[in-house]
Scaffold this motif. Structure first.
Motif, PDB file in Angstrom:
ATOM      1  N   MET A 125     -12.787  -0.178   4.226  1.00 14.60           N
ATOM      2  CA  MET A 125     -11.520   0.098   3.888  1.00 14.60           C
ATOM      3  C   MET A 125     -11.324   0.938   2.656  1.00 14.60           C
ATOM      4  N   ALA A 126     -12.066   0.581   1.682  1.00 18.97           N
ATOM      5  CA  ALA A 126     -11.998   1.606   0.312  1.00 18.97           C
ATOM      6  C   ALA A 126     -12.396   2.853   0.569  1.00 18.97           C
ATOM      7  N   ALA A 127     -13.838   3.019   1.425  1.00 20.15           N
ATOM      8  CA  ALA A 127     -14.403   4.235   1.670  1.00 20.15           C
ATOM      9  C   ALA A 127     -13.528   5.017   2.482  1.00 20.15           C
ATOM     10  N   VAL A 128     -12.770   4.356   3.372  1.00 15.53           N
ATOM     11  CA  VAL A 128     -11.676   5.252   4.351  1.00 15.53           C
ATOM     12  C   VAL A 128     -10.612   5.719   3.565  1.00 15.53           C
ATOM     13  N   TYR A 137      -0.735   3.376  -4.750  1.00 17.71           N
ATOM     14  CA  TYR A 137      -1.129   2.063  -5.082  1.00 17.71           C
ATOM     15  C   TYR A 137      -0.782   1.249  -4.051  1.00 17.71           C
ATOM     16  N   GLN A 138       0.416   1.057  -3.735  1.00 19.03           N
ATOM     17  CA  GLN A 138       0.738   0.132  -2.590  1.00 19.03           C
ATOM     18  C   GLN A 138       0.024   0.092  -1.393  1.00 19.03           C
ATOM     19  N   TRP A 139      -0.278   1.313  -0.745  1.00 22.56           N
ATOM     20  CA  TRP A 139      -0.961   1.614   0.354  1.00 22.56           C
ATOM     21  C   TRP A 139      -2.366   1.325   0.207  1.00 22.56           C
ATOM     22  N   LEU A 140      -2.928   1.571  -0.914  1.00 24.97           N
ATOM     23  CA  LEU A 140      -4.249   1.100  -1.215  1.00 24.97           C
ATOM     24  C   LEU A 140      -4.590  -0.427  -1.186  1.00 24.97           C
ATOM     25  N   LEU A 146      -5.466  -6.345   2.669  1.00 23.18           N
ATOM     26  CA  LEU A 146      -4.846  -6.977   3.548  1.00 23.18           C
ATOM     27  C   LEU A 146      -5.113  -6.686   5.188  1.00 23.18           C
ATOM     28  N   VAL A 147      -5.916  -5.532   5.463  1.00 23.27           N
ATOM     29  CA  VAL A 147      -6.048  -5.148   6.694  1.00 23.27           C
ATOM     30  C   VAL A 147      -7.406  -5.784   7.075  1.00 23.27           C
ATOM     31  N   PRO A 148      -8.453  -6.096   6.144  1.00 27.47           N
ATOM     32  CA  PRO A 148      -9.535  -6.869   6.267  1.00 27.47           C
ATOM     33  C   PRO A 148      -9.156  -8.273   6.540  1.00 27.47           C
TER      34      PRO A 148
END
Length: 168
Positions: A125-128, A137-140, A146-148
């Motif tokens: 997810m960090a790479a995406v 920053y909030q979306w990051l 939270l997605v994983p």
């Protein structure tokens, strides 16, 4: 039909019989892609999912998410099949980004059995986010953490389906 793709000035166009301004070849190719997507969704829905997804007792049928994906292939293929063709631009930069993202997904999938789902999913997810040039920053934080964690919660806790765990 004689098709030949000519690359020039970061765009592609069709030459030969398909070099018309009416976009007939583009529409033909989009309909072929839409039809292939419909066929692939049908293959998933009627052949692959029933024979490869095992049923287990639990609150959610394990074939639910694969069936949703198959129906999305069918629905999006229908939309592409019947939608009006739009001019397409080809950029080598965007193609390289797509190839890089595909390589990152492949590395994450191959690393998952060795390092576990959560570490590989967080790094994926960090790479995406990096490929999407996300800077908020909030979306990051939401995407990377939270997605994983939410995916792990749905599959492991709610559905009772194991995901690769951290080797100890």
């Amino acid at each position: 039909m004689n098709l030949r793709i000519v690359l020039s000035e970061n765009r592609f166009r069709f030459s030969g019989r398909c070099a018309s301004d009416e976009g007939r070849c583009s529409m033909y190719l989009e309909r072929m892609l839409g039809g292939a997507s419909i066929l692939f969704g049908g293959f998933l829905l009627f052949f692959l999912i029933p024979y490869q997804v095992t049923s287990q007792p639990g609150p959610i049928d394990p074939s639910l998410f694969p069936k949703i994906a198959a129906w999305l292939f069918i629905l999006l293929g229908l939309i592409q099949f019947f939608a009006k063709a739009q001019p397409a631009n080809f950029s080598w930069y965007e193609f390289a980004r797509l190839a890089g993202l595909a390589a990152v997904v492949l590395v994450a999938a191959l690393a998952m059995p060795r390092v576990g789902f959560l570490p590989s999913a967080v790094l994926l997810m960090a790479a995406v986010c990096a490929f999407m040039f996300e800077r908020r920053y909030q979306w990051l934080a939401t995407t990377i953490v939270l997605v994983p964690a939410g995916t792990w919660f749905v599959f492991v806790i709610v559905m009772g389906r194991p995901l690769p765990s951290l080797p100890l």
